[in-house]
Design an enzyme around this catalytic site. Structure first.
Site, PDB file in Angstrom:
ATOM      1  N   HIS A   1      20.022 -35.274  -7.980  1.00  0.00           N
ATOM      2  CA  HIS A   1      19.156 -35.746  -6.901  1.00  0.00           C
ATOM      3  C   HIS A   1      17.712 -35.286  -7.092  1.00  0.00           C
ATOM      4  CE1 HIS A   1      22.728 -37.168  -4.916  1.00  0.00           C
ATOM      5  NE2 HIS A   1      23.273 -35.976  -5.080  1.00  0.00           N
TER       6      HIS A   1
ATOM      7  N   GLU B   1       9.597 -13.992 -11.496  1.00  0.00           N
ATOM      8  CA  GLU B   1       8.934 -12.766 -11.030  1.00  0.00           C
ATOM      9  C   GLU B   1       8.285 -11.987 -12.168  1.00  0.00           C
ATOM     10  OE1 GLU B   1      11.182 -10.556  -7.390  1.00  0.00           O
ATOM     11  OE2 GLU B   1      12.381 -10.824  -9.176  1.00  0.00           O
TER      12      GLU B   1
ATOM     13  N   ARG C   1       5.325   0.253  -5.870  1.00  0.00           N
ATOM     14  CA  ARG C   1       5.273  -0.566  -4.654  1.00  0.00           C
ATOM     15  C   ARG C   1       4.396  -1.807  -4.831  1.00  0.00           C
ATOM     16  NH1 ARG C   1       6.554   2.587   0.153  1.00  0.00           N
ATOM     17  NH2 ARG C   1       5.158   1.323   1.388  1.00  0.00           N
TER      18      ARG C   1
ATOM     19  N   TRP D   1      -2.815  -2.735  -1.704  1.00  0.00           N
ATOM     20  CA  TRP D   1      -2.401  -4.103  -2.032  1.00  0.00           C
ATOM     21  C   TRP D   1      -3.179  -4.984  -1.081  1.00  0.00           C
ATOM     22  CZ3 TRP D   1       0.085  -8.386   0.104  1.00  0.00           C
ATOM     23  CH2 TRP D   1       0.678  -9.273  -0.815  1.00  0.00           C
TER      24      TRP D   1
ATOM     25  N   CYS E   1       0.825  -1.211   0.000  1.00  0.00           N
ATOM     26  CA  CYS E   1       0.000   0.000   0.000  1.00  0.00           C
ATOM     27  C   CYS E   1       0.859   1.261   0.000  1.00  0.00           C
ATOM     28  CB  CYS E   1      -0.886   0.035   1.233  1.00  0.00           C
ATOM     29  SG  CYS E   1      -1.938  -1.395   1.374  1.00  0.00           S
TER      30      CYS E   1
ATOM     31  N   ASN F   1      -2.080   1.681   5.728  1.00  0.00           N
ATOM     32  CA  ASN F   1      -1.153   0.666   5.244  1.00  0.00           C
ATOM     33  C   ASN F   1      -0.805  -0.209   6.441  1.00  0.00           C
ATOM     34  OD1 ASN F   1       0.938  -0.805   4.204  1.00  0.00           O
ATOM     35  ND2 ASN F   1       2.356   0.900   3.985  1.00  0.00           N
ATOM     36  N   GLY F   2      -1.026  -1.510   6.342  1.00  0.00           N
ATOM     37  CA  GLY F   2      -0.712  -2.391   7.472  1.00  0.00           C
ATOM     38  C   GLY F   2      -1.877  -3.311   7.773  1.00  0.00           C
TER      39      GLY F   2
ATOM     40  N   GLU G   1      19.191 -16.445  -8.129  1.00  0.00           N
ATOM     41  CA  GLU G   1      18.735 -15.089  -8.455  1.00  0.00           C
ATOM     42  C   GLU G   1      18.244 -15.019  -9.911  1.00  0.00           C
ATOM     43  OE1 GLU G   1      17.847 -12.647  -6.886  1.00  0.00           O
ATOM     44  OE2 GLU G   1      18.024 -10.921  -8.195  1.00  0.00           O
TER      45      GLU G   1
ATOM     46  N   LYS H   1       6.900  -4.163  -4.146  1.00  0.00           N
ATOM     47  CA  LYS H   1       8.317  -3.781  -4.023  1.00  0.00           C
ATOM     48  C   LYS H   1       8.756  -3.798  -2.573  1.00  0.00           C
ATOM     49  CE  LYS H   1      12.219  -2.265  -5.603  1.00  0.00           C
ATOM     50  NZ  LYS H   1      13.041  -3.316  -6.236  1.00  0.00           N
TER      51      LYS H   1
ATOM     52  N   LYS I   1      14.457 -13.949 -10.954  1.00  0.00           N
ATOM     53  CA  LYS I   1      14.173 -12.840 -11.879  1.00  0.00           C
ATOM     54  C   LYS I   1      13.197 -13.297 -12.959  1.00  0.00           C
ATOM     55  CE  LYS I   1      15.111 -10.246 -10.122  1.00  0.00           C
ATOM     56  NZ  LYS I   1      15.620 -10.079  -8.840  1.00  0.00           N
TER      57      LYS I   1
HETATM   58  C1  G6P Z   1       9.907  -8.184  -2.331  1.00  0.00           C
HETATM   59  C2  G6P Z   1      10.520  -7.604  -3.583  1.00  0.00           C
HETATM   60  C3  G6P Z   1      11.851  -8.272  -3.862  1.00  0.00           C
HETATM   61  C4  G6P Z   1      12.767  -8.150  -2.654  1.00  0.00           C
HETATM   62  C5  G6P Z   1      12.111  -8.665  -1.381  1.00  0.00           C
HETATM   63  C6  G6P Z   1      12.899  -8.272  -0.154  1.00  0.00           C
HETATM   64  O1  G6P Z   1       9.535  -9.501  -2.551  1.00  0.00           O
HETATM   65  O2  G6P Z   1       9.647  -7.766  -4.682  1.00  0.00           O
HETATM   66  O3  G6P Z   1      12.474  -7.662  -4.978  1.00  0.00           O
HETATM   67  O4  G6P Z   1      13.946  -8.852  -2.892  1.00  0.00           O
HETATM   68  O5  G6P Z   1      10.800  -8.110  -1.229  1.00  0.00           O
HETATM   69  O6  G6P Z   1      12.835  -6.884  -0.010  1.00  0.00           O
HETATM   70  P1  G6P Z   1      13.914  -5.980   0.663  1.00  0.00           P
HETATM   71  O7  G6P Z   1      13.427  -4.572   0.416  1.00  0.00           O
HETATM   72  O8  G6P Z   1      13.905  -6.331   2.121  1.00  0.00           O
HETATM   73  O9  G6P Z   1      15.212  -6.226   0.031  1.00  0.00           O
END
Ligand code: G6P
Length: 613
Positions: free
Chosen positions: A509, A493, A27, A73, A2, A99-100, A486, A608, A490
């Site tokens: 395995h 996502e 966000r 959100w 949010c 937000n929360g 990673e 985000k 990517k």
């Molecule tokens: C969310 C974001 C990711 C990020 C993760 C941790 O899932 O979409 O890109 O890696 O949170 O966030 P932070 O801000 O703690 O690195």
């Protein structure tokens, strides 16, 4: 998650709110709304994008100088018009954005229902504004006091803004667990409130970060900050260095691509002033004060989520390899609930781009309560995590807007490399010549990443060949393993293709059963100490007709002869391989996502900064 933006002053508020909500889009959200107070207190809200909200408001009277906007959100209640914020109180004389999560909302709701309150949404937020009004009416108190008393009754996390129809010169904001920034405007008596600085920065650089449990009362052009317990606080105004251009796409099609291309600069910025290989100089400001603690540490615990957790895995390899301190890397969400053993001489390193991830914050509080020393690695200056730690190092990558983390990851890895080198030197576990070797190679990484970025067109062609794949496997060993994780993250996502990262040797395995001619397998196969082993793993994939895309060191003829496709990247030291090898994987997933028509910067369901657990 949010997003909040609010304004009180002499400017027209609606354009500030809509532009602010667009800045907060990164966000992650699924509905948006605004409230404007101009005689009447009006609410406009809509499921979907901010542009849908703007279209639905077109032609209506949105004039006024006091208002608030929200991107939601969904947590409690599905994303629809009804559940979108702002929410009215029973009489519609008060409105709130939030937000929360209010954890005890259902017991409060039941109580209020008995007193005749009727609710129009499934949200916890609506309950809070009804409670505020209930206290206002029955307690014969002002709006400010009603908000404060209501907050004393709720359990949970919140960042809120409240407006009252009969209070046209007042705006109230409060935080506990979710961030609130108050912007002190350039015009006399104007204030902005937001969940982060991005919607504010084009109006002012002067901001106040509210602390947990604080309420900001803005009334008749004056700001007062108090705690929920009614203690007056002196707000600390700080100047932000963020620039407006950093929040624009700057000619790129997407923020993600811009951020991938920014990496030579952001990697450099994260080591600027900290290292000079030629002079043998390495300084980590925040660490110096904790030299003795670090030197005597029996164990380092690293915590994070998502991409930051992957950076933590790289750090585990680096710190154990160079500084010989045992390291454990934990998902913050698991760590906080599994009754972990934490000792007073442990050092805990939380890693976070946003500095707001709820699970990471909670894990910090847990470790702190057991007496551990907390040293944060964070990107967003002034965010909650750096404020909750004992000390730390900022990554200085600049604002990252694309949901998929790119430049923040390489900046984290750079800072963690510096930390590992610093520790190794202080503990005497590295020779000066090896230190020099790594330090000067680290300084050449921005130029090497620049070289990798020149492969963009080639990677785009490769993306067109694999854009319709249903699954991907990513394999790596040693420093290549976190990179494989990673790379897979990517891809899933932003392109919604299922992808898994695996240690190359573990393939036999389990994942090997999945390999056939339909399965693209991306292998991090740079020349390093486990190169020969990785070559064998590639053979295992080829023997089962898998399609191999190998990230190799320039001039590698062996893997070229086996793999279906190779991406050649410049040679570098073993310990620095993640910084160079992750870049082609970022580009590959970016192009695949674009070709599949996905919303690269705001992928579905993702946020985000994840401010709920
Ligand atoms: C969310 C974001 C990711 C990020 C993760 C941790 O899932 O979409 O890109 O890696 O949170 O966030 P932070 O801000 O703690 O690195």
């Amino acid at each position: 998650m949010c997003g909040i933006v609010a304004y009180i002053g002499n400017r027209e508020v609606y354009p500030i709110l809509i532009k602010g909500l667009q800045r907060l889009e990164y966000r992650g959200y699924d509905s948006a709304g605004v409230a404007i107070l101009n005689g009447d207190l009006k609410i406009f809200k809509k499921a979907g994008k901010v542009s849908d909200l703007a279209a639905s408001v077109k032609g209506q009277d949105v004039s006024g100088h006091l208002g608030m906007g929200h991107t939601r959100w969904a947590t409690h209640g599905e994303p629809n018009d009804r559940n979108a914020h702002p929410h009215f109180s029973q009489t519609k004389n008060f409105a709130i954005i939030h937000n929360g999560i209010i954890e005890n909302y259902s017991s409060i709701k039941e109580e209020l229902k008995k007193r005749g309150h009727v609710f129009h949404s499934d949200t916890d937020t609506e309950v809070l504004i009804h409670l505020i009004e209930d206290i206002y009416q029955n307690g014969q108190v002002g709006m400010d006091e009603a908000v404060r008393l209501a907050l004393g009754e709720v359990i949970g996390a919140y960042a809120i803004v409240v407006l009252g129809k009969d209070h046209p010169t007042e705006m109230i904001a409060a935080r506990k667990g979710s961030p609130i920034v108050v912007g002190v405007g350039k015009e006399e008596g104007e204030y902005f409130v937001a969940s982060d600085a991005t919607p504010i920065i084009e109006y002012t650089n002067n901001v106040i970060y509210l602390n947990d449990g604080e309420v900001a009362y803005i009334k008749d052009g004056k700001l007062t900050v108090k705690t929920i317990e009614n203690q007056v606080k002196t707000p600390y105004v700080q100047e932000l260095e963020m620039k407006l251009e950093e929040l624009e796409k700057g000619g790129y099609d997407h923020f993600m691509l811009k951020e991938i291309y920014e990496q030579p600069r952001s990697i450099w910025d994260s080591m600027r002033g900290r290292i000079d290989a030629q002079k043998g100089f390495l300084r980590m400001g925040g660490m110096a004060e904790y030299d003795a603690k670090f030197a005597n540490a029996k164990r380092i615990l690293i915590i994070g989520c998502g991409t930051s957790w992957h950076a933590g895995l790289v750090a585990e390899y680096l710190i154990e390899d160079l500084a010989r301190i045992p390291v454990e890397v934990e998902y913050a969400s698991e760590f906080r609930y599994r009754n972990p053993i934490i000792n007073e001489d442990d050092i805990v390193i939380p890693i976070s781009q946003s500095g707001e991830t709820a699970d990471t914050l909670a894990a910090i509080e847990l470790a702190k309560s057991k007496g551990a020393t907390i040293f944060g690695v964070c990107n967003v200056v002034g965010s909650s995590i750096p404020r909750a730690t004992h000390a730390g190092a900022y990554t200085h990558a600049g604002p990252e807007i694309g949901v998929a983390s790119t430049k923040a990851f390489t900046a984290q890895v750079t800072v963690l490399t510096l930390m590992a080198l610093y520790l190794a030197r202080h503990r005497g576990t590295i020779s000066e010549s090896r230190f020099q070797q790594i330090a000067s190679e680290l300084e050449s990484i921005p130029a090497k990443v620049e070289q990798v970025l020149k492969l963009n067109d080639k990677i785009k062609v490769l993306a067109s060949k694999f854009k319709d794949a249903h699954n991907f496997l990513y394999l790596g060993r040693g420093y290549g393993f976190p990179v494989a994780l990673e790379g897979a993250l990517k891809l899933k996502e932003i392109s919604y293709i299922h992808a898994e990262g695996y240690p190359a040797a573990e393939m036999k395995h389990g994942p090997i059963a999945l390999i056939d001619e339909q399965m693209p397998v991306v292998v991090i196969a740079n020349k390093n100490s486990s190169y020969e082993k990785v070559v064998s793993n590639i053979q295992e994939v080829k023997a089962r007709k898998g399609v191999v895309i190998a990230i190799v060191t320039e001039g590698d003829e062996v893997v070229r002869g086996m793999a279906d496709h190779v991406i050649e990247i410049p040679p570098t030291d073993d310990v620095l391989i993640p910084l160079v090898s992750v870049v082609p994987l970022q580009l590959l997933s970016y192009h695949i996502a674009v070709m599949r028509g996905c919303n690269v910067d705001q992928p579905r369901n993702l946020a985000k900064s994840v401010t709920v657990e």
